[in-house]
Scaffold this motif. Sequence first.
Motif, PDB file in Angstrom:
ATOM      1  N   HIS A 173      24.205  42.658   5.736  1.00 54.36           N
ATOM      2  CA  HIS A 173      24.735  41.472   5.060  1.00 54.36           C
ATOM      3  C   HIS A 173      24.600  41.535   3.542  1.00 54.36           C
ATOM      4  O   HIS A 173      25.405  40.939   2.831  1.00 54.36           O
ATOM      5  CB  HIS A 173      24.016  40.218   5.575  1.00 54.36           C
ATOM      6  N   ASP A 202      25.783  40.076  -2.052  1.00 50.49           N
ATOM      7  CA  ASP A 202      26.402  39.733  -0.771  1.00 50.49           C
ATOM      8  C   ASP A 202      27.484  40.765  -0.457  1.00 50.49           C
ATOM      9  O   ASP A 202      28.398  40.987  -1.260  1.00 50.49           O
ATOM     10  CB  ASP A 202      27.007  38.335  -0.851  1.00 50.49           C
ATOM     11  N   LEU A 218      23.153  32.134  -1.475  1.00 51.53           N
ATOM     12  CA  LEU A 218      22.254  32.991  -0.706  1.00 51.53           C
ATOM     13  C   LEU A 218      21.223  32.203   0.097  1.00 51.53           C
ATOM     14  O   LEU A 218      20.760  32.675   1.142  1.00 51.53           O
ATOM     15  CB  LEU A 218      21.538  33.964  -1.653  1.00 51.53           C
ATOM     16  N   GLN A 251      19.228  30.030   2.611  1.00 52.87           N
ATOM     17  CA  GLN A 251      19.385  29.677   4.025  1.00 52.87           C
ATOM     18  C   GLN A 251      20.553  30.432   4.674  1.00 52.87           C
ATOM     19  O   GLN A 251      21.307  29.862   5.468  1.00 52.87           O
ATOM     20  CB  GLN A 251      19.551  28.165   4.172  1.00 52.87           C
ATOM     21  N   THR A 252      20.662  31.706   4.333  1.00 47.29           N
ATOM     22  CA  THR A 252      21.665  32.580   4.961  1.00 47.29           C
ATOM     23  C   THR A 252      20.951  33.731   5.661  1.00 47.29           C
ATOM     24  O   THR A 252      19.777  34.022   5.390  1.00 47.29           O
ATOM     25  CB  THR A 252      22.635  33.166   3.921  1.00 47.29           C
ATOM     26  N   GLY A 256      27.580  31.616  13.693  1.00 41.76           N
ATOM     27  CA  GLY A 256      26.508  32.128  12.860  1.00 41.76           C
ATOM     28  C   GLY A 256      25.212  31.366  12.970  1.00 41.76           C
ATOM     29  O   GLY A 256      24.311  31.545  12.143  1.00 41.76           O
TER      30      GLY A 256
END
Length: 236
Positions: A35, A97, A130, A132-133, A225
């Motif tokens: 990711h 990312d 970015l 809480q991913t 997700g």
Amino acid sequence: MTSDFKNEFGQPVGRPAENWTKRPLPPRSDMIGNHVIVSPLDITRDAKQLFEANREAMDGSRFTYLFTDAFDGFDAYRSWLETMAKNDDPMFHTIIDKASQKAVGVAAFMRIDVAFGGIEIGNINYSPALSQTIGGTEAMYLMMKRAFDELGYRRYEWKCDDQNAPSRAAAARYGFTYEGTFRNHIVYKGRNRDTAWFSITDLEWPMVKAAFEAWLSPDNFDDNGKQRRSLQSFRK
């Protein structure tokens, strides 16, 4: 807690550090995940994108517990990054990312102790893109993996202002153990900081690593997700 190891006098001592040698400094090379890419800070490539990513949090609250405040202008931010990029300690990295190919956060290896194998992760600043991913968690895994698996460090540290509840929660989520709080540790931004200390050791890393890898597996996420199981649950 009394050690199981004894010296020739029958006194308890620490476990042997067999064949220990000093550790190398982290290399300035990319850490590539599914990711994100964690890459040594490149001013030309990253500065503008990082500034724009941070501007998405307009009130500057993400800088409250950092040693700098939010930057009003790009020139000042770039100048600060240029100063940081010159250092081997802290050694700043940009988190990119992979989907957007945009720089969305920074983190640094710091307090690098090559003699005794200790290293800290710090200066973490995630932009809204970015936070809480999956990529935000993967970035922390990649940096731990470099420290333990690639470089053979024995101790991985996390420190934060004791009042920084989100940082304390993140440390617990990632698998760090709380060690205590250094009272009146430093003064920054004109105020006292009691510093909470956390760590992961080389003996704990295999369990922590396995939990990260299980959590990061595509099978752990639904079509939207959303995680099926929490990261902490994989360590139980």
